[in-house]
Design an enzyme around this catalytic site. Structure first.
Site, PDB file in Angstrom:
ATOM      1  N   CYS A   2      14.491  13.557 -26.354  1.00  0.00           N
ATOM      2  CA  CYS A   2      13.273  12.733 -26.303  1.00  0.00           C
ATOM      3  C   CYS A   2      13.315  11.952 -24.997  1.00  0.00           C
ATOM      4  CB  CYS A   2      13.255  11.744 -27.459  1.00  0.00           C
ATOM      5  SG  CYS A   2      13.411  12.499 -29.064  1.00  0.00           S
ATOM      6  N   ARG A  28      10.651  16.181 -21.739  1.00  0.00           N
ATOM      7  CA  ARG A  28      11.786  15.991 -22.662  1.00  0.00           C
ATOM      8  C   ARG A  28      11.352  16.058 -24.118  1.00  0.00           C
ATOM      9  NH1 ARG A  28      16.262  13.905 -20.389  1.00  0.00           N
ATOM     10  NH2 ARG A  28      16.932  13.126 -22.409  1.00  0.00           N
ATOM     11  N   TRP A  75      10.844  14.533 -29.320  1.00  0.00           N
ATOM     12  CA  TRP A  75      11.121  15.928 -29.648  1.00  0.00           C
ATOM     13  C   TRP A  75      11.854  15.851 -30.978  1.00  0.00           C
ATOM     14  CZ3 TRP A  75       9.689  20.567 -27.901  1.00  0.00           C
ATOM     15  CH2 TRP A  75      10.375  21.673 -28.366  1.00  0.00           C
ATOM     16  N   ASN A 101      16.842   8.281 -28.356  1.00  0.00           N
ATOM     17  CA  ASN A 101      16.991   9.702 -28.040  1.00  0.00           C
ATOM     18  C   ASN A 101      18.388  10.094 -28.488  1.00  0.00           C
ATOM     19  OD1 ASN A 101      16.968  12.292 -26.952  1.00  0.00           O
ATOM     20  ND2 ASN A 101      17.784  11.578 -25.006  1.00  0.00           N
ATOM     21  N   GLY A 102      18.471  11.095 -29.388  1.00  0.00           N
ATOM     22  CA  GLY A 102      19.793  11.552 -29.845  1.00  0.00           C
ATOM     23  C   GLY A 102      19.751  11.875 -31.332  1.00  0.00           C
ATOM     24  N   GLU A 483      20.069  41.755 -23.728  1.00  0.00           N
ATOM     25  CA  GLU A 483      19.462  40.506 -23.224  1.00  0.00           C
ATOM     26  C   GLU A 483      19.497  40.472 -21.706  1.00  0.00           C
ATOM     27  OE1 GLU A 483      17.588  38.335 -24.186  1.00  0.00           O
ATOM     28  OE2 GLU A 483      17.853  36.609 -22.872  1.00  0.00           O
ATOM     29  N   LYS A 487      16.217  39.887 -19.450  1.00  0.00           N
ATOM     30  CA  LYS A 487      16.141  38.805 -18.448  1.00  0.00           C
ATOM     31  C   LYS A 487      15.785  39.385 -17.080  1.00  0.00           C
ATOM     32  CE  LYS A 487      16.394  35.053 -20.452  1.00  0.00           C
ATOM     33  NZ  LYS A 487      15.712  35.762 -21.517  1.00  0.00           N
ATOM     34  N   GLU A 490      12.094  40.361 -17.070  1.00  0.00           N
ATOM     35  CA  GLU A 490      11.068  39.302 -17.147  1.00  0.00           C
ATOM     36  C   GLU A 490      11.178  38.311 -15.996  1.00  0.00           C
ATOM     37  OE1 GLU A 490      11.194  36.861 -20.642  1.00  0.00           O
ATOM     38  OE2 GLU A 490      13.369  36.901 -20.749  1.00  0.00           O
ATOM     39  N   HIS A 506      24.557  61.097 -23.890  1.00  0.00           N
ATOM     40  CA  HIS A 506      23.495  61.781 -24.660  1.00  0.00           C
ATOM     41  C   HIS A 506      22.181  61.786 -23.891  1.00  0.00           C
ATOM     42  CE1 HIS A 506      26.148  62.076 -28.089  1.00  0.00           C
ATOM     43  NE2 HIS A 506      26.496  60.823 -27.857  1.00  0.00           N
ATOM     44  N   LYS A 605       5.141  31.361 -23.188  1.00  0.00           N
ATOM     45  CA  LYS A 605       6.349  30.828 -23.822  1.00  0.00           C
ATOM     46  C   LYS A 605       6.375  31.174 -25.312  1.00  0.00           C
ATOM     47  CE  LYS A 605      10.244  28.751 -24.052  1.00  0.00           C
ATOM     48  NZ  LYS A 605      11.426  29.495 -23.550  1.00  0.00           N
TER      49      LYS A 605
HETATM   50  C1  AGP Z   1      12.540  35.257 -24.007  1.00  0.00           C
HETATM   51  O1  AGP Z   1      13.085  35.247 -22.681  1.00  0.00           O
HETATM   52  C2  AGP Z   1      11.254  35.946 -24.039  1.00  0.00           C
HETATM   53  N1  AGP Z   1      10.353  35.193 -23.208  1.00  0.00           N
HETATM   54  C3  AGP Z   1      10.677  36.331 -25.380  1.00  0.00           C
HETATM   55  O2  AGP Z   1      11.227  37.598 -25.621  1.00  0.00           O
HETATM   56  C4  AGP Z   1      10.955  35.454 -26.619  1.00  0.00           C
HETATM   57  O3  AGP Z   1      12.316  35.487 -26.929  1.00  0.00           O
HETATM   58  C5  AGP Z   1      10.172  36.048 -27.815  1.00  0.00           C
HETATM   59  O4  AGP Z   1       8.805  35.985 -27.507  1.00  0.00           O
HETATM   60  C6  AGP Z   1      10.456  35.349 -29.144  1.00  0.00           C
HETATM   61  O5  AGP Z   1       9.995  34.035 -29.085  1.00  0.00           O
HETATM   62  P1  AGP Z   1      10.386  33.043 -30.307  1.00  0.00           P
HETATM   63  O6  AGP Z   1      11.877  32.920 -30.296  1.00  0.00           O
HETATM   64  O7  AGP Z   1       9.687  31.750 -29.985  1.00  0.00           O
HETATM   65  O8  AGP Z   1       9.902  33.661 -31.583  1.00  0.00           O
END
Ligand code: AGP
Length: 610
Positions: A2, A28, A75, A101-102, A483, A487, A490, A506, A605
């Site tokens: 927060c 925050r 938050w 905050n905490g 992952e 990364k 994206e 394969h 996001k």
């Molecule tokens: C993460 O780097 C991605 N931007 C995306 O795959 C994300 O993980 C996915 O959309 C799931 O989001 P959520 O965890 O909010 O459900």
């Protein structure tokens, strides 16, 4: 995480000063906001759920003037976002107000004690215990009352307190949450972070753990919790406002990668009890009898959260010996659900708003399966609709790409897996203790990896020009490979695929040549020799190889083109330590390619639509 601000001084436009400071801290936390000011002989509080701009609008109708006050942008961690759970919180007499905050770990015991002595609580927050303690300990000196009170707190806190009895004083205190003071001419400030005060002053005091501060318009004195005066060095800040919001990091993504030691500590906080074991029952609220009888677990998630789910599968099957299926939510929701047996559905979702995951949760509930949500956002839809919730407590993640929230998801899943194993007597206390003790070491292991950033940056410079990558791993190494590929895609828009290393022969090995590098998760473990064989197959075809390997492994160095070393840990925890260097590797390539790493193209996001 927060944001708190406080002011005392010669200006009486307190509303503007506090709101302006809070806006600089909105990164925050932003689910609710509020201020408390000292007017004559009383404390006036205005707070509400929503953004700071909503509070600002409400305050525009108010015409109170004051020269002392505190503010908070929240938050939520304990008590979902609502007007009454917003900060500041006041005591029974309404003569004291606090912002915090905490996480207060022992707030339940303190609340019971205070209620038994007649205190009446208004909110569901952990914070409110602080202001009732101050009310009880006040004997004419606000600083002393705060010092007596904070000694009873366990957990993390950065607080600011005002009282109608000392209308020009603000007292702050910090333990494991940041708190700084801004020193002005005839005015002084407190804040969670420098951006909130930068417009007014560049003279800063940084409080350490175990320190309190008393500010008045003409003074700022720092004490330890025993009331001994402390001399503090005054820092002169040179950052501009934007750099300050990122705590000096160039991007939120980099800041959030480097926050991970602290966010992992926050995910663990309060969940390993005094006896050294895990008890999640008060949070999860799904009956122990149900958990003991489970025959199957289905994890539903998307993207990075889905890869965290693969880590959860490995941990739950290893520790609790329950079969786990991990399903991509957008697939799961269109398949008939086999409604038989004692099944738990776990929904992993950072935002708590991902449409496909929410629909999957509702399908599960419709057939009578209990649903446990693992969200980061308190009070999110997933949190509200689930039967039980295990928050990741990673704080708001501003970068679109998930970094700190993924490692927080992994830690939450490790905690849950060990808790389940304990409930079902699948793990002896000795072995459980060993894995719990190693969990506590993870923050320092991540710190060690982050200290190697220059080497990772150099590799990014060496490999930034390639247009295709494979990320390869086996068993516990596979989720990090997936992952790492996500990364890279994206953040840098480079094509990358995560793949089981054993599958190369394969088909995918046809891709390999000197222009197609591979990244291997090659840490010590049961499949290490198999990984070595896979690397040799790639090298025989002139493929370049970067290995993520365990400290001290000199053998692999002879085989591959480059190595990123990570400290040893149990194999089941290697996804966490191996994903961190891949976050940095992709971040640096994104920077070398001059891309917007915080807001990559085409991405949001939270994917709240199908
Ligand atoms: C993460 O780097 C991605 N931007 C995306 O795959 C994300 O993980 C996915 O959309 C799931 O989001 P959520 O965890 O909010 O459900």
């Amino acid at each position: 995480m927060c944001g708190i601000v406080a002011y005392t001084g010669k200006k009486d436009n307190i509303k503007e000063i506090l709101i302006e400071g809070l806006k600089k801290l909105e990164y925050r936390g932003y689910d609710s906001a509020g201020i408390a000011v000292c007017t004559d002989t009383q404390i006036k509080v205005s707070k509400k759920k929503g953004f700071i701009k909503d509070l600002e609008k409400e305050l525009s109708q108010e015409n109170f003037r004051s020269t002392t006050g505190i503010g908070h942008t929240r938050w939520a961690t304990h008590g979902e976002p609502s007007d009454i759970n917003s900060h500041p919180h006041t005591d029974c007499t309404e003569k004291f107000a606090v912002v915090h905050n905490g996480i207060i770990e022992n707030y339940k015991e303190l609340r019971e004690e205070l209620e038994s002595r007649g205190h009446v609580f208004k909110s569901k927050t952990d914070t409110e215990v602080i202001v009732h303690l101050i009310e009880e300990n006040f004997d004419g000196d606000l600083l002393n009352a705060v010092l007596k009170s904070v000694k009873k707190l366990k957990g993390s806190f950065a607080i600011a307190v005002v009282s109608a009895y000392e209308p020009e004083t603000v007292v702050g205190a910090r333990q494991d949450s940041p708190l700084i003071a801004g020193l002005g001419e005839g005015e002084n400030f407190l804040a969670s972070d420098i951006p909130a005060v930068l417009k007014h002053t560049r003279k800063i005091l940084v409080l350490e753990d175990g320190e309190a501060i008393k500010i008045t318009p003409g003074s700022a004195e720092v004490y330890d919790f025993d009331g001994r005066l402390r001399h503090k060095e005054v820092l002169q800040v040179t950052w501009d406002a934007e750099a300050a919001e990122k705590s000096g990091y160039e991007d939120f993504m980099l800041k959030e990668i480097f926050e991970q030691p602290d966010t992992i500590r926050n995910t663990l906080r309060g969940r390993i009890k005094q006896d050294g074991f895990i008890d999640l029952s008060s949070e999860i609220k799904i009956g122990k009898n149900i958990l003991k009888k489970l025959e199957r677990i289905i994890i539903v998630a998307c993207g990075t959260s889905y890869y965290a789910g693969l880590v959860g599968k490995n941990a739950i099957e290893l520790f609790a010996q329950i079969p786990v299926e991990v399903e991509i939510s957008s697939e799961f929701r269109y398949r008939p659900i086999l409604a038989e047996g004692n099944v738990l559905v776990i929904a992993i979702t950072q935002s708590g708003e991902t449409a496909d995951t929410l629909v999957s949760m509702r399908m599960a509930k419709k057939v009578g399966f209990p649903v446990l949500a693992i969200p980061n956002v308190v009070g999110s839809t997933a949190a509200r609709e689930a039967d039980g919730v295990l928050y990741t407590h990673a704080g708001p993640e501003i970068g679109v790409a998930a970094t700190k929230t993924m490692t927080a998801q992994m830690v939450a899943l490790y905690l849950f897996a060990l808790y389940l194993a304990q409930l079902r007597n699948r793990i002896g206390s000795e072995r459980e203790k060993k894995f719990i003790d190693e969990l506590k070491r993870l923050p320092e292991l991540v710190e060690m990896i982050l200290s190697r950033k220059e080497h990772i940056k150099a590799l990014a410079e060496k490999y930034a020009g390639f247009d295709n990558f494979l990320f390869l791993g086996r068993t516990h190494g596979l989720p990090a490979a997936y992952e790492g590929a996500l990364k890279l895609k994206e953040i840098t828009y480079i094509h990358a695929e995560g793949y089981p290393a054993g599958e190369m022969k394969h088909g995918p090995i046809a891709l390999i040549d000197e222009n197609f590098p591979s990244v291997f998760i090659a840490t010590a473990g049961e499949v290490y020799e198999k990984i070595i064989s896979n690397i040799e197959e790639i090298k025989a075809r002139k493929g370049k190889v970067i290995a993520v390997a365990t400290d001290g492994d000199t053998r692999i160095k002879e085989l591959v083109d480059d190595v990123i070393y990570v400290p040893w840990t149990f194999e089941v925890y290697t996804p966490l330590v191996t994903v961190v260097p891949l976050q940095l590797f992709t971040y640096y390539i994104g920077k070398i390619r001059n891309l917007n790493v915080d807001q990559p193209r085409n991405l949001a996001k939270s994917v709240t639509v199908e």
